[in-house]
Each structure stands twice: as structure tokens, then as C-alpha cells.
Design a protein around this motif. Sequence first.
Motif, mmCIF file in Angstrom:
data_model
loop_
_atom_site.group_PDB
_atom_site.id
_atom_site.type_symbol
_atom_site.label_atom_id
_atom_site.label_comp_id
_atom_site.label_asym_id
_atom_site.label_seq_id
_atom_site.Cartn_x
_atom_site.Cartn_y
_atom_site.Cartn_z
ATOM 1 N N THR A 2 0.851 -1.185 0.000
ATOM 2 C CA THR A 2 0.000 0.000 0.000
ATOM 3 C C THR A 2 0.886 1.234 0.000
ATOM 4 O O THR A 2 1.982 1.226 0.521
ATOM 5 C CB THR A 2 -0.910 0.007 1.236
ATOM 6 N N THR A 3 0.382 2.318 -0.577
ATOM 7 C CA THR A 3 1.222 3.503 -0.733
ATOM 8 C C THR A 3 0.493 4.751 -0.276
ATOM 9 O O THR A 3 0.514 5.787 -0.942
ATOM 10 C CB THR A 3 1.669 3.657 -2.196
ATOM 11 N N ASP A 4 -0.167 4.671 0.888
ATOM 12 C CA ASP A 4 -0.823 5.858 1.427
ATOM 13 C C ASP A 4 0.200 6.971 1.612
ATOM 14 O O ASP A 4 -0.079 8.150 1.404
ATOM 15 C CB ASP A 4 -1.466 5.546 2.778
ATOM 16 N N GLN A 5 1.411 6.573 2.023
ATOM 17 C CA GLN A 5 2.522 7.487 2.168
ATOM 18 C C GLN A 5 3.779 6.714 1.839
ATOM 19 O O GLN A 5 3.845 5.496 2.018
ATOM 20 C CB GLN A 5 2.638 7.991 3.609
ATOM 21 N N THR A 6 4.794 7.409 1.391
ATOM 22 C CA THR A 6 6.074 6.760 1.160
ATOM 23 C C THR A 6 6.946 6.955 2.391
ATOM 24 O O THR A 6 7.211 8.085 2.783
ATOM 25 C CB THR A 6 6.774 7.363 -0.068
ATOM 26 N N HIS A 78 5.359 -2.530 3.723
ATOM 27 C CA HIS A 78 4.425 -1.658 4.447
ATOM 28 C C HIS A 78 4.607 -0.230 3.966
ATOM 29 O O HIS A 78 5.575 0.093 3.273
ATOM 30 C CB HIS A 78 4.655 -1.748 5.961
ATOM 31 N N ASP A 79 3.675 0.620 4.353
ATOM 32 C CA ASP A 79 3.791 2.035 4.023
ATOM 33 C C ASP A 79 4.282 2.786 5.256
ATOM 34 O O ASP A 79 4.720 2.181 6.233
ATOM 35 C CB ASP A 79 2.460 2.587 3.500
ATOM 36 N N VAL A 285 10.331 -1.343 0.206
ATOM 37 C CA VAL A 285 9.920 -0.313 1.179
ATOM 38 C C VAL A 285 10.853 0.896 1.153
ATOM 39 O O VAL A 285 10.405 2.034 1.262
ATOM 40 C CB VAL A 285 9.851 -0.920 2.599
#
Length: 313
Positions: A2-6, A78-79, A285
Motif C-alpha cells: 500500500t502507498t498511502d505514504q512513502t 508496508h507504508d 519499502v
Amino acid sequence: MTTDQTPTYVESGKEFDRDMNYIPDRITADGRDGWPVEPGRYRLVAAKACPWANRAIIVRGLLGLEDVISLGMPGPTHDARSWTFDLDEGGKDPVLGIERLQEAYFARYPDYPRGITVPAMVDVPTGAVVTNDFPWITHDLYFEWRDHHKEGAPNLWPDDVREEMDDVMKRIFTEVNNGVYRCGFAGSQEAYDSAYDRLWTAMDWLEERLTDRRFLMGDAITEADVRLFTTLARFDAVYHGHFKCNRNKLTEMPALWGYARDVFQTPGFGETIDFDQIKAHYYVVHTDVNPSGIVPKGPDLSVWHTAHGREKL
């Protein structure tokens, strides 16, 4: 992933400084922090990809605590928000019923300000995190859960070498376990050069130490070996290239490479290592280190099963 935030790890112009402010509570036999040892009450959340979590998985198994403390295993990627349980059916931990480890942290601290890290011990009845203080987690699995160890469990903290072992573990943590991260997350050439020199000074010290002794403290495996092993297991697959720790490969250091295979082939160690998850975690990641997200196919990992010849030590 998931890439809600890097997530970001490299701070331009600065050296890497690990935040060691963890939740300090401990699960103890006397319950002095409000968390008494109680079989079935706690869940160890530990991703196979993470070296710090890998330690806890190993110690739990060596001591025979599998039926006493359950194990939840997040996936390797993970993000910036949290480790996630994407390997489990429905993307939820089957015991805690959560999609993100972050939910267990927020169940106790709604505004938890730090990183959501593994390993973490979670109180199953409340779903709240107890501690993520990884050096104490393995320490307490040995000392505080003794009544629940299997018969013949190894003595990971022998009294006769305790003082020296503390010094050895401190140097391994600062110079090797964390040293590879200082190289990989260096924000300047100067910071990298310094980190690189410190790492290889320590690696040469370990090579010399392990030339005439089978394990770090002598002829038996201790907590010190657990702590070093999880870094060595990742060295050629990740740290050599991804973190620029490339003076030489682990396979080119005779004593250290023989030692690493010896430990890997000891029951309780090698089966906790998942090289696919390890490579996926670091190369996917760490987008600021590897922006392409490409995961290398190598190295040939079958070499971990070759004869080490260290029985003679």
C-alpha cells in the motif's frame, strides 16, 4: 504494497540516528509493570523480514514458547503508517482481528507519535500493545518466562560469561546490527564513509574472534549469537548492495561465513529466515534508497546449506 505514504529513511546531509525510545513496559513474572506472565494472554507480532523481529521469533522457538505466546506475522512490505497483515486471510490478523499493527498501538496510545515497529507484544484481551522494546523482549522471554520453557531449553544468558557478553552484544548492536543501517541510510558521503569504516572494523574483529571459537561466547549458542545472526543472514542478500556495505561479501570471510552457516543450520534458526520476504522488504519499502523498487534475483541462497566444518572448534 500500500502507498498511502512513502516512508523516508534518508535525511539529506545527516547520519542515520536510530530512535531507541520504545514503549518501556515489560511482561514479568511478578507483573510489576501491570503485565504478568500468563500463557495465552500475549501475542508476539513479528515480521520475518525484520532482523529485530527475527530475533524474537528465534528465541521464542528455542525456548519452546510456541504454545504459550502466539505469533502474528505481518507481510514484508508496508507504508509509512504501519506493518500490515496482508499475508493473512482477508488481510487481518486471525487472533487480533486487525489489518494494521498500528491499530494495536492506537488501542493503547491513540496519538502514538513514533514509528509502528516490530517486534511488538500485544495484550490479546484488550488488543493493546504492551511493548516494542526489542532488546528487552528477548531478554524477558528467557528470564521472565522460565517456568514455561521446554525441557532442555538452551542457556542463552550463561552467568559465567555475562559481563563479557554484555560488552560483545553492545558492540555488535552499535557497530554491526545498527552499523549496516548507518551505511544504508547515510545522508552524506562523510556520514557514509564514517559508518562504512566503523562497520568493517567490527566485522574484522568478529572474523578474528570467531577464528578459534565456534560461537561468540565459546562452545554454546547464546543471546549474542541470536543478535548477530539476523544481521549476517541478511548481509549478502541485502546489506552488501542495497546498503552499500560492499568491501566484501560475507561469503568471503572464512570464519564469519562458516559461523553464519553453522548457526543457520542449527534447529530454530534457518527455518525462521525467508529470503524472499527479506529482499521484498528492503528493496520495495526503502524507496529513497531503491526508487525503482526492483528486487534482485540473487544471490544463490543454496550456499547456506553447505558444510561449515566448524564442529572441530
